[in-house]
Design a protein around this motif. Structure first.
Motif, PDB file in Angstrom:
ATOM      1  N   SER A 188      22.189  -4.784 -17.052  1.00 50.53           N
ATOM      2  CA  SER A 188      22.710  -4.118 -18.666  1.00 50.53           C
ATOM      3  C   SER A 188      22.731  -3.116 -18.731  1.00 50.53           C
ATOM      4  O   SER A 188      22.519  -2.165 -19.795  1.00 50.53           O
ATOM      5  CB  SER A 188      20.826  -4.212 -19.827  1.00 50.53           C
TER       6      SER A 188
ATOM      7  N   ASN B 281      19.222  -1.380 -23.429  1.00 55.18           N
ATOM      8  CA  ASN B 281      20.485  -2.227 -23.366  1.00 55.18           C
ATOM      9  C   ASN B 281      20.282  -3.816 -23.079  1.00 55.18           C
ATOM     10  O   ASN B 281      20.826  -4.332 -23.825  1.00 55.18           O
ATOM     11  CB  ASN B 281      21.697  -1.905 -22.107  1.00 55.18           C
ATOM     12  N   TYR B 282      19.381  -4.312 -22.134  1.00 57.04           N
ATOM     13  CA  TYR B 282      18.411  -4.879 -22.287  1.00 57.04           C
ATOM     14  C   TYR B 282      18.183  -5.672 -23.305  1.00 57.04           C
ATOM     15  O   TYR B 282      18.133  -6.796 -23.873  1.00 57.04           O
ATOM     16  CB  TYR B 282      17.399  -4.889 -20.734  1.00 57.04           C
TER      17      TYR B 282
ATOM     18  N   LYS C  88      18.745  -5.367 -26.581  1.00 56.58           N
ATOM     19  CA  LYS C  88      19.398  -5.444 -27.678  1.00 56.58           C
ATOM     20  C   LYS C  88      20.496  -6.491 -27.163  1.00 56.58           C
ATOM     21  O   LYS C  88      20.702  -6.964 -27.733  1.00 56.58           O
ATOM     22  CB  LYS C  88      20.499  -3.801 -27.272  1.00 56.58           C
ATOM     23  N   LYS C  89      20.293  -6.455 -26.102  1.00 53.36           N
ATOM     24  CA  LYS C  89      21.045  -7.418 -25.421  1.00 53.36           C
ATOM     25  C   LYS C  89      20.502  -8.927 -26.054  1.00 53.36           C
ATOM     26  O   LYS C  89      21.556 -10.212 -26.395  1.00 53.36           O
ATOM     27  CB  LYS C  89      21.890  -7.418 -23.867  1.00 53.36           C
TER      28      LYS C  89
END
Length: 187
Positions: free
Chosen positions: A173, A178-179, A181-182
């Motif tokens: 990610s 970012n992870y 959010k993902k």
């Protein structure tokens, strides 16, 4: 995340600490500003004592004359306790700014390991064997992440690497935020 990382290696010894990776005097730069981010690359590893730099051939500079910000090396081979010292997040930033994509070490200081992954700066990979005694600075190598294998094209030797395990989704990610959010933890 790249599955294959290729390039020259820079070999360091044991207990490379965060003050050696990026000395405190260079923490005045802001990595969020592109021109200042480059400065982290310029001063990466400038605090490593000559006896520990460029092992096992003796002191070899991490930067060459062609580009003072980006190193010609893409992979660091470290010994035991890589990234020990303070919890300085700037240490993996400095290495990434210098063009380092991965560090392969026997084991890491936990905070350096987490900062590398959480920020998505570089891959901290553990070796199953003491590689600082097997690989020389300047050797050309390939790391195959999926196969868990490091190949030294200079000598033809191959070594098994420890699997990345549960951190793979964070790495893929591009870091912890970012992870998050993902997977819907952050919006």
């Amino acid at each position: 995340m790249e599955n294959i990382i290729k390039g020259k290696v820079f070999v360091l010894g044991d207990n490379i600490d965060t003050d050696q990776i990026i000395p405190a005097e260079y923490l005045t730069y802001n990595p969020a500003i592109p021109a200042e981010y480059k400065m982290f690359g310029k001063f990466a590893l400038c605090g490593v004592p000559p006896a520990q730099a460029g092992l096992p051939k003796g002191h070899i500079p991490f930067h060459d004359a062609t580009d003072e910000f980006i190193s010609p090396y893409r992979i660091i081979i470290g010994g035991k306790n890589f990234g020990c010292g303070s919890s300085r997040e700037h240490a993996p930033i400095a290495l990434a700014a210098a063009g380092i994509q991965a560090v392969v070490a026997e084991f890491y200081a936990r905070i350096f390991y987490r900062n590398s992954i959480n920020g998505g700066y570089l891959l901290p990979i553990e070796s199953k064997k003491r590689l600082v005694d097997e690989i020389c600075t300047g050797d050309e190598v390939t790391i195959d992440i999926g196969a868990g294998l490091l190949t030294n094209h200079t000598t033809g030797d191959k070594w098994e690497l420890a699997p990345l395990g549960e951190v793979v989704p964070i790495i893929e990610s591009g870091g912890i935020f970012n992870y998050a959010k993902k997977v819907g933890m952050l919006k």
